[in-house]
Design an enzyme around this catalytic site. Sequence first.
Site, PDB file in Angstrom:
ATOM      1  CG  HIS A 267      -2.082   0.870   1.241  1.00  0.00           C
ATOM      2  ND1 HIS A 267      -2.436   1.640   0.176  1.00  0.00           N
ATOM      3  CD2 HIS A 267      -2.950   1.196   2.242  1.00  0.00           C
ATOM      4  CE1 HIS A 267      -3.466   2.400   0.500  1.00  0.00           C
ATOM      5  NE2 HIS A 267      -3.797   2.159   1.753  1.00  0.00           N
ATOM      6  CG  HIS A 308      -4.401   0.538  -8.183  1.00  0.00           C
ATOM      7  ND1 HIS A 308      -5.732   0.516  -7.839  1.00  0.00           N
ATOM      8  CD2 HIS A 308      -3.791   1.389  -7.325  1.00  0.00           C
ATOM      9  CE1 HIS A 308      -5.913   1.327  -6.828  1.00  0.00           C
ATOM     10  NE2 HIS A 308      -4.763   1.867  -6.486  1.00  0.00           N
ATOM     11  CG  ASP A 364       2.966   4.380  -4.196  1.00  0.00           C
ATOM     12  OD1 ASP A 364       2.999   5.540  -3.770  1.00  0.00           O
ATOM     13  OD2 ASP A 364       2.246   3.497  -3.726  1.00  0.00           O
TER      14      ASP A 364
END
Length: 429
Positions: A267, A308, A364
């Site tokens: 995460h 994702h 990210d």
Amino acid sequence: MADTLTITDNRTGKTYELPVQDGTIRAMDLRQIKTGPDDFGLMTYDPAFMNTANCRSAITYIDGDKGILLYRGYPIEQLAENSDYLETAYLLLFGELPTATQLTGWRRDITMHTMLHENVKTFMQGYQYDAHPMGIFLSTVGALSTFNRDAKNIFDAKSRLLQTKRLIAKVPTIAAYAYRHSIGRPYNYPDNDLSFSGNFLNMLFKMTELKYQPNPVLARALDVLFILHADHEQNCSTSSMRNIGSSHVDPYSALAGAAAALYGPLHGGANEAVLRMLTEIGSVDRVPEFIKKVKSGEAQSRLMGFGHRVYKSYDPRAKVIKKIADLVFAVTGKNPLLEIALELERIALQDDYFVSRKLYPNVDFYSGLIYQAMGFPVEMFPVLFAIPRTAGWVAQWEEMLLDSEQKIARPRQIYTGAATRNYVPMERR
Ligand code: ACO
């Protein structure tokens, strides 16, 4: 055509008609489907909530196939272009963009709450010199419940608003103190003359100068990153916030749990993992070898920053971040790991393994490179994520509290253990 679903239970031959609303059936409607009076009733089995809506929410909308992300209806690209983090936080929390007067008041209120009680500082000084700043962050946020004992009045709207302001305002201070602690430098107090992100940079990086002057490009870049990270509907940490909050604990305790969920490498810890991965790869020529390792599933390696649960196309946040990267690198100089990241993306987006699984860069993949170029150590990355996500967590927590359909979260299980058996004395085991 009726908005219903007809189910025939082949175990009994009975047929049931269930209402369909918003593309869902209610799991509780299945309970009536029984094989006999002793049967508990049909349940759904959905590990990791792959296909279960746990709430109705008006905050954030995602279309994962099209790569769309809206906060209260506003596209993330427009907010990143025109808004700033505090205005976006207001939008998430209160549902509408603020008027000029509302925004001035909101900025003033947040600025007035940035300081921490001196005992929080003392408390933080107890951590080991090499403590991970995210560990410090999440436990200090939890500790704030002991400083703000009125926070337990969660059904008092005035108290909720006060805790909301405190949380939004104090998380950068906690984050900065956690960082300063980890490098053994004195903590810097907030500077009320500066913007939200400018003050954060001040608390992080001010040395002996009388007045810290944040670089406007870096302060704006950080602010845009904060906008992009402010909410993302029912992800692991947000659903943790809702779950913990559903027990009616105070928001600081719930937020500590949400931050703990964010800490994990799948995460919010992913950007830290991306940087470690890029460093381990080391050079552009070693990219194909690394991709091969990922595809073989060797040592459970994954291409961090890719994939994702919801986005099955390019994460819209990653697109905005890629643009900011250029602005930041123009100030800081290029991050040497960027070439490796670009090559990884180029190869992965052509490779059938990633294409067939719809694995694209997520938020990210590039954010860590920017943070590193701005001088943040990798341990600070999840903390930098937690600061803006606080707005989303609090907005979602309040929405959950005020939703008359919500109760304490309590999933069911399919029991797979032993049937009833008698205790076995030690000598017979
Ligand atoms: N690298 C290689 N293969 C991957 C990756 C990846 N990053 N992500 C998924 N896959 C593969 C899986 O091995 C699986 O393959 P299989 O069908 O052959 O078994 C398939 O793609 C589906 O993957 P799941 O794990 O079922 O997907 P899930 O939705 O559970 O996972 C997750 C989503 C956790 C984000 C995953 O893609 C991942 O681990 N990515 C890397 C970590 C990361 O970047 N996390 C940040 C997410 S964004 C955020 O939290 C802010």
